[in-house]
Design a protein around this motif. Structure first.
Motif, mmCIF file in Angstrom:
data_model
loop_
_atom_site.group_PDB
_atom_site.id
_atom_site.type_symbol
_atom_site.label_atom_id
_atom_site.label_comp_id
_atom_site.label_asym_id
_atom_site.label_seq_id
_atom_site.Cartn_x
_atom_site.Cartn_y
_atom_site.Cartn_z
ATOM 1 N N MET A 258 0.848 -1.200 0.000
ATOM 2 C CA MET A 258 0.000 0.000 0.000
ATOM 3 C C MET A 258 0.877 1.242 0.000
ATOM 4 O O MET A 258 1.826 1.352 0.766
ATOM 5 N N ASP B 28 -10.173 11.278 -12.956
ATOM 6 C CA ASP B 28 -10.857 10.353 -12.045
ATOM 7 C C ASP B 28 -10.498 8.907 -12.373
ATOM 8 O O ASP B 28 -10.343 8.079 -11.471
ATOM 9 N N GLU C 50 -3.599 -0.190 -4.708
ATOM 10 C CA GLU C 50 -3.409 0.420 -3.387
ATOM 11 C C GLU C 50 -2.424 1.578 -3.418
ATOM 12 O O GLU C 50 -1.608 1.743 -2.517
ATOM 13 N N PHE D 127 -1.107 8.387 0.326
ATOM 14 C CA PHE D 127 -0.873 9.697 -0.281
ATOM 15 C C PHE D 127 0.130 10.494 0.555
ATOM 16 O O PHE D 127 1.013 11.162 0.039
ATOM 17 N N ILE E 100 -7.062 8.123 -10.873
ATOM 18 C CA ILE E 100 -7.136 7.918 -9.417
ATOM 19 C C ILE E 100 -7.708 6.521 -9.116
ATOM 20 O O ILE E 100 -7.172 5.790 -8.282
ATOM 21 N N GLU E 101 -8.773 6.146 -9.825
ATOM 22 C CA GLU E 101 -9.403 4.841 -9.611
ATOM 23 C C GLU E 101 -8.454 3.698 -9.991
ATOM 24 O O GLU E 101 -8.352 2.696 -9.284
ATOM 25 N N TYR E 102 -7.759 3.878 -11.115
ATOM 26 C CA TYR E 102 -6.822 2.850 -11.592
ATOM 27 C C TYR E 102 -5.730 2.609 -10.552
ATOM 28 O O TYR E 102 -5.432 1.475 -10.190
ATOM 29 N N LEU E 103 -5.138 3.700 -10.040
ATOM 30 C CA LEU E 103 -4.056 3.555 -9.060
ATOM 31 C C LEU E 103 -4.560 2.905 -7.780
ATOM 32 O O LEU E 103 -3.848 2.123 -7.144
ATOM 33 N N LYS E 104 -5.792 3.219 -7.436
ATOM 34 C CA LYS E 104 -6.380 2.665 -6.211
ATOM 35 C C LYS E 104 -6.425 1.136 -6.253
ATOM 36 O O LYS E 104 -6.255 0.474 -5.230
ATOM 37 N N GLN E 105 -6.631 0.564 -7.456
ATOM 38 C CA GLN E 105 -6.632 -0.910 -7.577
ATOM 39 C C GLN E 105 -5.326 -1.509 -7.101
ATOM 40 O O GLN E 105 -5.256 -2.665 -6.724
ATOM 41 N N TYR F 111 -2.498 5.613 -3.512
ATOM 42 C CA TYR F 111 -3.504 6.626 -3.238
ATOM 43 C C TYR F 111 -3.090 8.006 -3.743
ATOM 44 O O TYR F 111 -2.251 8.671 -3.135
ATOM 45 N N MET G 142 -4.597 11.862 -5.123
ATOM 46 C CA MET G 142 -5.714 12.706 -4.659
ATOM 47 C C MET G 142 -5.998 13.841 -5.636
ATOM 48 O O MET G 142 -5.069 14.409 -6.209
#
Ligand SMILES: *Cc1c(COP(=O)(O)O)cnc(C)c1O
Length: 380
Positions: free
Chosen positions: A1, A303, A313, A4, A306-311, A315, A317
């Motif tokens: 993980m 957006d 873990e 940010f 951000i969503e892609y990177l979140k997969q 973060y 912003m």
């Protein structure tokens, strides 16, 4: 993980807090506060500074010192944190929002002549990402109309405009040591008072409206209620933490500059191919690596990234929702205004993970996934 942001200890924070606590003096304006003040005044060259409990507090002190009367107008960029405007709203100012420059999120000084009226009292440049606003033309315009200039330098410790420290150019500079900034103390801030005739009053406002500081210097026989003010000074526990960080300013900054440069160098090819814009560094600005952001082509791409990177873990912003569209401001001032540059940065800007101690492996992972996202996009 990969978060940010990650608050960090650099060295003697806990030892100094222990020292402060064991000394038996943990309220404000003690030895560690004075060490911090000396650091800013002697090492960094600020004329007069006051530690505060936050940048928000420092801005509120500045707003009191600007002697705002109801209806006075204060020019603030729309692309900023709430406190920049709220500090003046508390004094019943009328907030006038300025647009960002097309190139970067900072207040576009060329819009000032159209925004200044006979009721304008203050202009508040915000140095976004520790990247200087173009201060010379701004100061000239302010002087012409006898306006106060309050620099929101929350993100700008150790950043310069043509070699001069940000926060030292206007009448006031407000800094933050919130855990998301370069130098931290959890919550914390600083007001630099650069106008000599306002120092005396600043000291009284800082000390809850009393002349307590003068009393402790032996200048008066008792201390009394002299003016409005508030409890703006932090405890010695906060100052102890902060001083440990200040002692390591160069170490922190060297690390952050390296991280900034790696992001810049390794994302340049993607930027050149048109995927996004990198931060614009004007020739007059020496930034402080306070954050690294990309400006995507549109909100969907931003957006999506951000969503892609979140997969994975990771973060990243977005940043400020522009204040002229906020529920509170809309209620105060129902007239709809359009500030296209501020709105573009709000829709398209993404901040990448950035903190002291971000490892090379972690950073490589972020960079690689950003490449992955844009490759995937060109394939479909
Ligand atoms: C962080 C920040 C603030 C608020 O700082 P606090 O110390 O949390 O009150 C104000 N303005 C800007 C531009 C900021 O980035």
């Amino acid at each position: 993980m990969i978060p940010f942001n990650k608050p960090f200890l650099i060295g003697k924070e806990l030892a100094y807090i222990r020292e402060a606590v064991l000394s038996g003096k943990i309220s404000g304006d003690g030895p560690f506060t004075r060490k911090c003040h000396t650091f800013f005044e002697k090492t960094l060259g600020f004329q007069k500074v006051f530690l505060t409990t936050s940048c928000t507090d420092a801005l509120e002190m500045a707003a009191i010192l600007c002697d705002i009367n109801p209806g006075d107008e204060v020019i603030v960029p729309a692309f900023t944190f709430v406190s920049t405007a709220n500090a003046f709203m508390l004094r019943k100012a009328t907030i006038v929002f300025a647009d960002s420059s097309p190139l970067h999120p900072n207040l576009d000084h060329t819009t000032l002549p159209d925004l200044i009226t006979s009721r304008t009292k203050v202009v508040v440049p915000v140095h976004y990402a520790g990247m200087a606003c173009d201060m010379e033309p701004m100061l000239r315009e302010a002087e012409k109309h006898q306006l106060y200039v309050v620099e929101d330098a929350a993100q700008s410790m150790d950043a310069q405009y043509r070699g001069r420290a940000l926060g030292s150019l206007g009448h006031f500079g407000a800094f933050s040591f919130h855990e998301t900034k370069n130098i931290i103390s959890g919550e914390g801030g600083l007001l630099a008072v650069n106008a000599p005739d306002l120092i005396r009053r600043a000291e009284i406002i800082w000390e809850k409206g009393t002349n307590r500081s003068a009393f402790f210097r032996g200048e008066t026989r008792k201390y009394e209620w002299m003016d409005i003010g508030s409890s703006f000074l932090p405890s010695e526990i906060t100052a102890a933490f902060l001083f440990a960080q200040l002692e390591q300013l160069d170490t922190i900054q060297n690390c952050r500059r390296k991280i900034w440069q790696s992001y810049h160098d390794e994302l340049r090819d993607l930027s050149a191919s048109g995927a996004f814009e990198l931060p614009h560094v004007p020739e007059y600005a020496t930034h402080n690596a306070s954050m690294f952001y990309l400006v995507c082509k549109n909100k969907t791409a931003r957006d999506g990234l951000i969503e892609y990177l979140k997969q994975f873990e990771i973060y990243a912003m977005f940043h400020y929702l522009p204040l002229h569209k906020s529920p509170f401001y809309r209620q105060q001032s129902p007239r709809i205004i359009s500030l296209p540059n501020a709105e573009r940065f709000s829709d398209c800007l993404v901040r990448l993970p950035f903190y002291f101690g971000l490892t090379e492996e972690e950073q490589q992972m972020v960079i690689q996934k950003i490449h992955g996202f844009f490759q995937q996009k060109t394939r479909v």
